[in-house]
Scaffold this active site. Structure first.
Site, PDB file in Angstrom:
ATOM      1  N   SER A   1      44.833  46.610  45.615  1.00  0.00           N
ATOM      2  CA  SER A   1      46.032  47.427  45.625  1.00  0.00           C
ATOM      3  C   SER A   1      47.243  46.531  45.850  1.00  0.00           C
ATOM      4  O   SER A   1      47.425  45.562  45.127  1.00  0.00           O
ATOM      5  CB  SER A   1      45.908  48.523  46.692  1.00  0.00           C
TER       6      SER A   1
ATOM      7  N   ASP B   1      43.255  52.544  41.457  1.00  0.00           N
ATOM      8  CA  ASP B   1      43.317  51.657  42.619  1.00  0.00           C
ATOM      9  C   ASP B   1      41.932  51.202  43.111  1.00  0.00           C
ATOM     10  O   ASP B   1      41.051  52.025  43.363  1.00  0.00           O
ATOM     11  CB  ASP B   1      44.027  52.414  43.749  1.00  0.00           C
TER      12      ASP B   1
END
Length: 318
Positions: free
Chosen positions: A51, A188
């Site tokens: 991320s 993600d």
């Protein structure tokens, strides 16, 4: 480029996810880079990030100065996310939740522009240092680890856009849209590896031939250690209670990082160092809170971490 400080060691830098909280991580990295006197990526054999940690790891892999990334957070954070603070009342929490009911809260276009400014048209094969970046193939519900071509039998990621790969690992569900990389859609990597430490260790051992006894890992969190909701916990909380203020995501981020740290300390013992800060419960922080007040708090937390960490202990990992 292998690390030159000690060729008998295999050094890994692992960077956790957490949205705008990654400013804390960036501040720590910028100071470490200043101390090193050279691009920080040169001090490690493998970089790993998930991320926002993936964004930082990619920047290190391309030798983008960390001071520039700190400025990106401070000066462009409100464009990437918003200028809104953490919602304070029940009604404002409900209103904030409605922003992601029918689509992601943010378009991701501001982040794409900033990444394009730093990475341009470069691909994973253009990176100067080995890096691994977790993501999730949402169509197949499969994990994916994007890699530079640092080993034989590369997975073919070398031709992929550095911008697209970075956006993919940052595509938090309900916050940013999924990202097409090649022919697949990705979200993600924090869905399975908020802290990419174990992903990195596996890469080092099984694909890069590093013996565990030679591995030394520096791991940096996103100031979520000991996260607690600002309000009292309702045992019968529903969607509003769990999803407002990012409670569910922040809980997942905090406990995943906690568990991974415990595992890595058992595996690597004193060859593992984790840097993180205690969660400031009343500071109004959140993964998409990019206000000047939030930036000030995160910068202060990063600076405090560096002041309270023994220089000699830290130097052993650089």
């Amino acid at each position: 480029m292998p690390n030159q400080a000690n060729p008998n060691e295999f050094r890994i830098l692992a960077l956790s996810g957490g949205g705008y909280l990654g400013l804390y991580t960036a501040v720590v990295l910028a100071e470490l880079e200043k101390r090193a006197g050279e691009p920080l990526g040169r001090r490690f054999d493998l970089l790993a990030g998930t991320s926002v940690g993936g964004l930082l790891a990619m920047a290190l892999a391309f030798e983008v100065p960390m001071a520039e990334i700190v400025r990106l957070f401070v000066e462009r954070g409100e464009e990437v996310f918003s200028s809104r603070g953490l919602p304070g009342g029940r009604v404002t929490r409900l209103l904030d939740m409605t922003r992601s009911v029918l689509g992601p809260k943010y378009s991701g276009e501001a982040l794409r522009r900033e990444l394009a400014r730093h990475f341009g048209e470069r691909t994973m094969g253009d990176a100067r240092h080995a890096v691994v970046v977790p993501a999730v193939d949402v169509g197949a519900s499969r994990t994916k680890v994007f890699k530079t071509p640092h080993t034989q039998g590369s997975l073919g990621d070398e031709g992929l856009s550095a911008v697209d790969v970075t956006l993919a690992t940052c595509a938090a569900p309900a916050y940013f849209p999924c990202v097409k990389v090649g022919e697949r859609l990705y979200a993600d990597g924090g869905l399975f590896a908020v802290a990419p430490d174990q992903v990195a260790l596996h890469e080092a051992q099984h694909f890069m031939g590093a013996k565990q006894a030679r591995v030394r890992m520096l791991s940096i969190g996103t100031a979520t250690r000991g996260f607690q909701p600002a309000d009292s916990i309702d045992p019968e909380a529903g969607a509003v209670g769990w999803l407002s203020e990012g409670r569910l995501i922040l809980t997942l981020i905090s406990v995943q990082q906690q568990h991974v740290q415990a595992v890595m300390e058992d595996l690597l013992e004193d060859r593992y160092l984790r840097l993180d800060a205690d969660w400031p419960a009343q500071a109004g922080l959140g993964i998409d809170v990019a206000t000047p007040e939030a930036a000030k708090t995160l910068i202060a937390l990063g600076e405090k971490t560096l002041r309270t960490t023994e220089r000699e202990r830290l130097a052993a990992f650089l």
